[in-house]
Design a protein around this motif. Sequence first.
Motif, PDB file in Angstrom:
ATOM      1  N   LEU A   1     -10.248   7.082   1.731  1.00 58.58           N
ATOM      2  CA  LEU A   1      -9.246   8.027   1.236  1.00 58.58           C
ATOM      3  C   LEU A   1      -9.908   8.953   0.229  1.00 58.58           C
ATOM      4  CD1 LEU A   1      -7.512   5.442   2.137  1.00 58.58           C
ATOM      5  CD2 LEU A   1      -5.772   6.336   0.568  1.00 58.58           C
ATOM      6  N   PRO A   2     -10.076  10.236   0.555  1.00 59.45           N
ATOM      7  CA  PRO A   2     -10.518  11.194  -0.454  1.00 59.45           C
ATOM      8  C   PRO A   2      -9.340  11.519  -1.360  1.00 59.45           C
ATOM      9  CG  PRO A   2     -10.051  12.330   1.603  1.00 59.45           C
ATOM     10  CD  PRO A   2      -9.830  10.858   1.863  1.00 59.45           C
ATOM     11  N   ALA A   3      -9.539  11.498  -2.670  1.00 56.99           N
ATOM     12  CA  ALA A   3      -8.382  11.620  -3.562  1.00 56.99           C
ATOM     13  C   ALA A   3      -8.683  12.518  -4.754  1.00 56.99           C
ATOM     14  CB  ALA A   3      -7.963  10.240  -4.061  1.00 56.99           C
ATOM     15  N   LEU A   4      -7.733  13.381  -5.062  1.00 52.64           N
ATOM     16  CA  LEU A   4      -7.780  14.218  -6.259  1.00 52.64           C
ATOM     17  C   LEU A   4      -6.353  14.329  -6.792  1.00 52.64           C
ATOM     18  CD1 LEU A   4      -9.284  16.072  -8.240  1.00 52.64           C
ATOM     19  CD2 LEU A   4      -8.827  17.964  -6.670  1.00 52.64           C
ATOM     20  N   ASN A   5      -6.091  13.641  -7.895  1.00 54.07           N
ATOM     21  CA  ASN A   5      -4.769  13.670  -8.534  1.00 54.07           C
ATOM     22  C   ASN A   5      -3.661  13.246  -7.572  1.00 54.07           C
ATOM     23  OD1 ASN A   5      -5.860  14.507 -11.007  1.00 54.07           O
ATOM     24  ND2 ASN A   5      -5.754  16.661 -10.415  1.00 54.07           N
TER      25      ASN A   5
ATOM     26  N   GLY B   1      -1.664   4.601  -4.223  1.00 56.76           N
ATOM     27  CA  GLY B   1      -1.466   3.159  -4.295  1.00 56.76           C
ATOM     28  C   GLY B   1      -0.638   2.623  -3.147  1.00 56.76           C
ATOM     29  N   GLY B   2       0.404   3.352  -2.776  1.00 56.20           N
ATOM     30  CA  GLY B   2       1.251   2.915  -1.675  1.00 56.20           C
ATOM     31  C   GLY B   2       0.514   2.909  -0.345  1.00 56.20           C
ATOM     32  N   ILE B   3      -0.354   3.887  -0.138  1.00 53.23           N
ATOM     33  CA  ILE B   3      -1.138   3.948   1.096  1.00 53.23           C
ATOM     34  C   ILE B   3      -2.110   2.772   1.159  1.00 53.23           C
ATOM     35  CG2 ILE B   3      -2.815   5.299   2.407  1.00 53.23           C
ATOM     36  CD1 ILE B   3      -1.548   7.824   1.132  1.00 53.23           C
ATOM     37  N   VAL B   4      -2.812   2.537   0.055  1.00 56.90           N
ATOM     38  CA  VAL B   4      -3.768   1.424   0.013  1.00 56.90           C
ATOM     39  C   VAL B   4      -3.045   0.095   0.235  1.00 56.90           C
ATOM     40  CG1 VAL B   4      -5.354   0.135  -1.458  1.00 56.90           C
ATOM     41  CG2 VAL B   4      -5.440   2.638  -1.428  1.00 56.90           C
ATOM     42  N   THR B   5      -1.900  -0.075  -0.418  1.00 53.28           N
ATOM     43  CA  THR B   5      -1.140  -1.311  -0.278  1.00 53.28           C
ATOM     44  C   THR B   5      -0.732  -1.550   1.171  1.00 53.28           C
ATOM     45  OG1 THR B   5      -0.304  -1.220  -2.541  1.00 53.28           O
ATOM     46  CG2 THR B   5       0.974  -2.505  -0.955  1.00 53.28           C
ATOM     47  N   ALA B   6      -0.238  -0.519   1.836  1.00 53.57           N
ATOM     48  CA  ALA B   6       0.205  -0.664   3.228  1.00 53.57           C
ATOM     49  C   ALA B   6      -0.960  -1.064   4.132  1.00 53.57           C
ATOM     50  CB  ALA B   6       0.830   0.631   3.718  1.00 53.57           C
ATOM     51  N   ILE B   7      -2.105  -0.414   3.961  1.00 50.06           N
ATOM     52  CA  ILE B   7      -3.263  -0.741   4.808  1.00 50.06           C
ATOM     53  C   ILE B   7      -3.745  -2.152   4.516  1.00 50.06           C
ATOM     54  CG2 ILE B   7      -5.645  -0.120   5.365  1.00 50.06           C
ATOM     55  CD1 ILE B   7      -4.909   2.780   4.572  1.00 50.06           C
ATOM     56  N   ARG B   8      -3.818  -2.498   3.235  1.00 44.05           N
ATOM     57  CA  ARG B   8      -4.346  -3.821   2.868  1.00 44.05           C
ATOM     58  C   ARG B   8      -3.425  -4.936   3.363  1.00 44.05           C
ATOM     59  NH1 ARG B   8      -4.278  -7.291  -1.673  1.00 44.05           N
ATOM     60  NH2 ARG B   8      -6.269  -8.405  -1.913  1.00 44.05           N
ATOM     61  N   GLN B   9      -2.129  -4.775   3.161  1.00 47.31           N
ATOM     62  CA  GLN B   9      -1.200  -5.833   3.561  1.00 47.31           C
ATOM     63  C   GLN B   9      -1.124  -5.977   5.072  1.00 47.31           C
ATOM     64  OE1 GLN B   9       2.547  -5.001   1.639  1.00 47.31           O
ATOM     65  NE2 GLN B   9       1.910  -5.926  -0.295  1.00 47.31           N
ATOM     66  N   GLU B  10      -1.048  -4.843   5.783  1.00 49.09           N
ATOM     67  CA  GLU B  10      -0.828  -4.896   7.225  1.00 49.09           C
ATOM     68  C   GLU B  10      -2.103  -5.113   8.029  1.00 49.09           C
ATOM     69  OE1 GLU B  10       2.131  -4.866   8.824  1.00 49.09           O
ATOM     70  OE2 GLU B  10       3.004  -4.987   6.809  1.00 49.09           O
ATOM     71  N   LEU B  11      -3.221  -4.558   7.565  1.00 52.15           N
ATOM     72  CA  LEU B  11      -4.425  -4.542   8.396  1.00 52.15           C
ATOM     73  C   LEU B  11      -5.614  -5.287   7.792  1.00 52.15           C
ATOM     74  CD1 LEU B  11      -4.249  -0.842   9.655  1.00 52.15           C
ATOM     75  CD2 LEU B  11      -3.331  -2.915  10.747  1.00 52.15           C
ATOM     76  N   MET B  12      -5.408  -5.923   6.628  1.00 55.60           N
ATOM     77  CA  MET B  12      -6.451  -6.784   6.072  1.00 55.60           C
ATOM     78  C   MET B  12      -5.920  -8.204   5.861  1.00 55.60           C
ATOM     79  SD  MET B  12      -8.429  -4.256   3.367  1.00 55.60           S
ATOM     80  CE  MET B  12      -9.933  -5.218   3.264  1.00 55.60           C
ATOM     81  N   LEU B  13      -4.753  -8.335   5.230  1.00 60.01           N
ATOM     82  CA  LEU B  13      -4.198  -9.656   4.935  1.00 60.01           C
ATOM     83  C   LEU B  13      -3.408 -10.218   6.121  1.00 60.01           C
ATOM     84  CD1 LEU B  13      -3.002  -9.029   1.274  1.00 60.01           C
ATOM     85  CD2 LEU B  13      -5.174 -10.005   2.058  1.00 60.01           C
ATOM     86  N   ARG B  14      -2.556  -9.386   6.715  1.00 60.05           N
ATOM     87  CA  ARG B  14      -1.753  -9.869   7.847  1.00 60.05           C
ATOM     88  C   ARG B  14      -2.609 -10.054   9.084  1.00 60.05           C
ATOM     89  NH1 ARG B  14       1.430  -6.938  11.641  1.00 60.05           N
ATOM     90  NH2 ARG B  14       2.995  -8.254  12.646  1.00 60.05           N
ATOM     91  N   VAL B  15      -3.450  -9.083   9.391  1.00 61.24           N
ATOM     92  CA  VAL B  15      -4.418  -9.190  10.489  1.00 61.24           C
ATOM     93  C   VAL B  15      -5.737  -8.598  10.003  1.00 61.24           C
ATOM     94  CG1 VAL B  15      -2.700  -9.103  12.339  1.00 61.24           C
ATOM     95  CG2 VAL B  15      -3.706  -6.982  11.492  1.00 61.24           C
TER      96      VAL B  15
END
Length: 314
Positions: A39-43, A49-63
Motif C-alpha cells: 500500500l503506497p500511502a500519503l496522509n 488501517g481498515g484496509i490492512v485489517t481487512a487483508i490481514r484478517q481475511e487473507l492472512m489469519l483466516r486463510v
Amino acid sequence: MLEEVERWLADRSWSVADRPVHRLLAAKRATGQTVSVVLPALNEEATVGGIVTAIRQELMLRVPLVDEIVVVDSGSTDRTSPAAASAGATVVHRDTILPRIPAVPGKGEVLWRSLLVTRGDIVCFVDADLREFSADFVSGIVGPLLTEPDVQLVKAMYDRPLGSAAGQGGRVTELMARPLLNLHWPRLAGFVQPLGGEYAARRSLLERLPFPVGYGVELGMLVDALHLVGLDALAQVDVGVRRHRHQDGQALGRMAAAIYRTAHLRLARGHLVRPALTQFERTGAGFEPRTHPVDTEERPPMADIAEYRSRRVA
C-alpha cells in the motif's frame, strides 16, 4: 474494437467469484508462490488501517493467502504510519529505501522502491484511500497469477461512483487515458480501469519494467508490459465497486498531464515537450496563473539496481 481484443475480453476478463479462495490456496501450495501486498500511502490515516485489517484478517489469519503486507509511507504528516502498524502492516518510509538514490515525490517512486522491501513472487498493489474495502480486491487480482501460469499482470476492474452518480468516477481515465490507449495502443482498449491503483503482477515482470515516478505509472506499466510479454499475459478481474477520496479538478489536470507525458515518451522518445502545466485560480484581480512541473523522471527496471541484484544473490 480489434478482433484480438474481443477475443481477449472473452478469455482474460474474469470475476472474483470465478476463483474461490480454497482454489487459490490449493494453487499456492502446489506452486510454492508467495504473495506480498503493498500500500503506497500519503496522509491516509482515515483509511489505511481498515484496509490492512481487512487483508490481514481475511487473507492472512483466516486463510494463509497473503504472506506480507507492507505500507510504504511517502512522507505523511498525519498518523498514517502508526495506524498501519497497529493494524498489523510492516511500515517502511520511502526515504529509507535505497538511500543512495534521493527520492522524488510521486506514487510511482513508492511502488518502484517497494520491490526492495518485499519478498513475494507476486506483488499486489492497493491504494490506501479506499473506503468500504473488501479483501476480494486482493484475492481477485492475485487469483489468476496463482492459477494461470501464462498470466503476468492482472488489473482490477470495478464501478467507480462519483458521489451518488454511478459510473462517473475515473474522469482522467475517460478524458485522457482511454482516448490515448484507443488511438495509440488499441490492443489495450479492453481494459475497463487502465489507471486503477489495484493490480498484481509477477515480480519477474515488475523488476524488468521502468517506473514513471508519478501518476503516469499505471499507464506506463500497462504499455510496457504489453510490449514485453504480450496481450495474452495481461488480464483483468471484476471485484465490484471501488469507493475512495476524489481529487479536485486541478489535481486531476496535473494527473492528466503526467499521464500524457508518460504516453508521449513511449510514442516518441527524444521529442522535446515542455514538461509543465499552467492552471488558473481566481484572485481579487482576476485569474492568476499557476505553473506546475509535470513528472518526467522514470526509475530504471529494478533488475538494473545493484542493491536489488545483490539481495537476490544473498
